[in-house]
Each structure stands twice: as structure tokens, then as C-alpha cells.
Design an enzyme around this catalytic site. Structure first.
Site, PDB file in Angstrom:
ATOM      1  N   TYR A  44       0.809  -1.222   0.000  1.00 21.12           N
ATOM      2  CA  TYR A  44       0.000   0.000   0.000  1.00 21.12           C
ATOM      3  C   TYR A  44       0.842   1.272   0.000  1.00 21.12           C
ATOM      4  CZ  TYR A  44       0.686  -1.198   4.926  1.00 21.12           C
ATOM      5  OH  TYR A  44       1.216  -1.591   6.128  1.00 21.12           O
ATOM      6  N   GLY A  47       1.219   3.798  -3.113  1.00 25.41           N
ATOM      7  CA  GLY A  47       0.274   4.868  -3.416  1.00 25.41           C
ATOM      8  C   GLY A  47      -0.180   5.666  -2.211  1.00 25.41           C
ATOM      9  N   HIS A  48       0.272   5.304  -0.997  1.00 23.71           N
ATOM     10  CA  HIS A  48      -0.237   5.960   0.229  1.00 23.71           C
ATOM     11  C   HIS A  48       0.895   6.264   1.189  1.00 23.71           C
ATOM     12  CE1 HIS A  48      -2.747   6.481   3.889  1.00 23.71           C
ATOM     13  NE2 HIS A  48      -3.682   6.770   3.024  1.00 23.71           N
ATOM     14  N   PHE A  49       1.626   7.154   1.106  1.00 30.08           N
ATOM     15  CA  PHE A  49       1.853   8.114   0.034  1.00 30.08           C
ATOM     16  C   PHE A  49       3.307   7.955  -0.366  1.00 30.08           C
ATOM     17  CE2 PHE A  49      -1.365   9.809   2.947  1.00 30.08           C
ATOM     18  CZ  PHE A  49      -2.423  10.025   2.086  1.00 30.08           C
ATOM     19  N   VAL A  54       2.456   6.282   4.879  1.00 24.74           N
ATOM     20  CA  VAL A  54       1.641   6.190   6.092  1.00 24.74           C
ATOM     21  C   VAL A  54       0.726   4.983   5.934  1.00 24.74           C
ATOM     22  CG1 VAL A  54      -0.132   7.329   7.490  1.00 24.74           C
ATOM     23  CG2 VAL A  54       1.667   8.700   6.420  1.00 24.74           C
TER      24      VAL A  54
END
Length: 140
Positions: A44, A47-49, A54
Site C-alpha cells: 500500500y 500509493g499511500h503516500f 503512512v
């Protein structure tokens, strides 16, 4: 202590959605305490971030729910079953969870009636609260 393989013998989650590395305390049907070591290669984070990774709050809640599922599905009468989400209440995020953190997740079953129950979840990093929530589950 339960290893990842032993956790997978209890709950149906698998990589990349298994969000608990170990369980170090377990009272079947009562409570469990587990850990997730947060690393830069979590899928994840792409894309986050990308500039400031986070752990998404919804995945923190899911990780706590998986710890609670270990507690409830460790009961003999629930072996081989699945614990499904029924609700998430009073979720509060107190700090970011980032690569390098060791997330400690505690879930205590505070209500149970038939196949439905509520777990009180608290996630911490180095003793600092990251998340609190009440998680309603249904065993099916």
C-alpha cells in the site's frame, strides 16, 4: 507465541492481506495481543503516500480485527469458521503509523451474544496510542 503460520491456521487471511506477524498473548474467546512490523515494502505504500508513507487507517483497523479474529476463532466451537465485520464504532486515530514502526494490537472481546460480538481494540507504537476502536463481528 503464535507464528505467522499458526495464525494462518486460525484465520483465513493470506499475504498481502494478512496484517498480523505474531500473536504473543492469547486467551481464546477473551483477548489477544499481536504485532505487525511495518516495512517500506508494504504494497500500500506505493500509493499511500510515495513521498511520505503512512499505513492507511482502514488497514490499521483491519489488522486489529485480525487479532480479534484470532481470539474468537481460537474457541473450539469456532474453529474453521470466519469472523466478518459487522461495524466499526468510535474509531480514533492518534498518530501516524510509518515504516520502521512495530504496531502492537490488542483486542479484548467485551460483548458476545450468539455469533455476534464486540471487540475493544487498541493499537500502539512504543507505548503511544495510534488507534482505538470498537469492532463488531459476526462468526459464520
Amino acid at each position: 507465541m503464535l507464528t505467522t503460520k499458526e495464525i494462518m491456521d486460525i484465520i483465513p487471511h493470506r499475504h498481502p492481506f494478512l496484517l498480523v506477524d505474531t500473536i504473543d498473548e492469547l486467551e481464546p474467546g477473551i483477548k489477544a495481543t499481536g504485532y505487525k512490523c511495518i516495512t517500506y515494502d508494504e504494497p500500500y505504500f506505493a500509493g499511500h503516500f510515495p513521498a511520505e508513507p503512512v499505513m492507511p487507517g482502514v488497514l490499521q483497523i483491519e489488522a486489529c480485527a485480525q487479532v480479534g479474529a484470532v481470539a474468537i476463532l481460537s474457541l473450539e466451537e469456532n474453529k474453521g469458521k470466519t469472523a466478518y465485520f459487522g461495524a466499526v464504532n468510535n474509531a480514533r486515530f492518534k498518530r501516524k503509523v510509518v515504516p520502521g514502526d512495530k504496531l502492537k494490537m490488542e483486542c479484548e472481546i467485551i460483548k458476545k451474544k450468539g455469533p455476534v460480538g464486540v471487540g475493544k481494540a487498541v493499537a500502539t507504537v512504543d507505548g503511544e496510542v495510534a488507534l482505538t476502536a470498537e469492532l463488531t463481528f459476526m462468526v459464520g
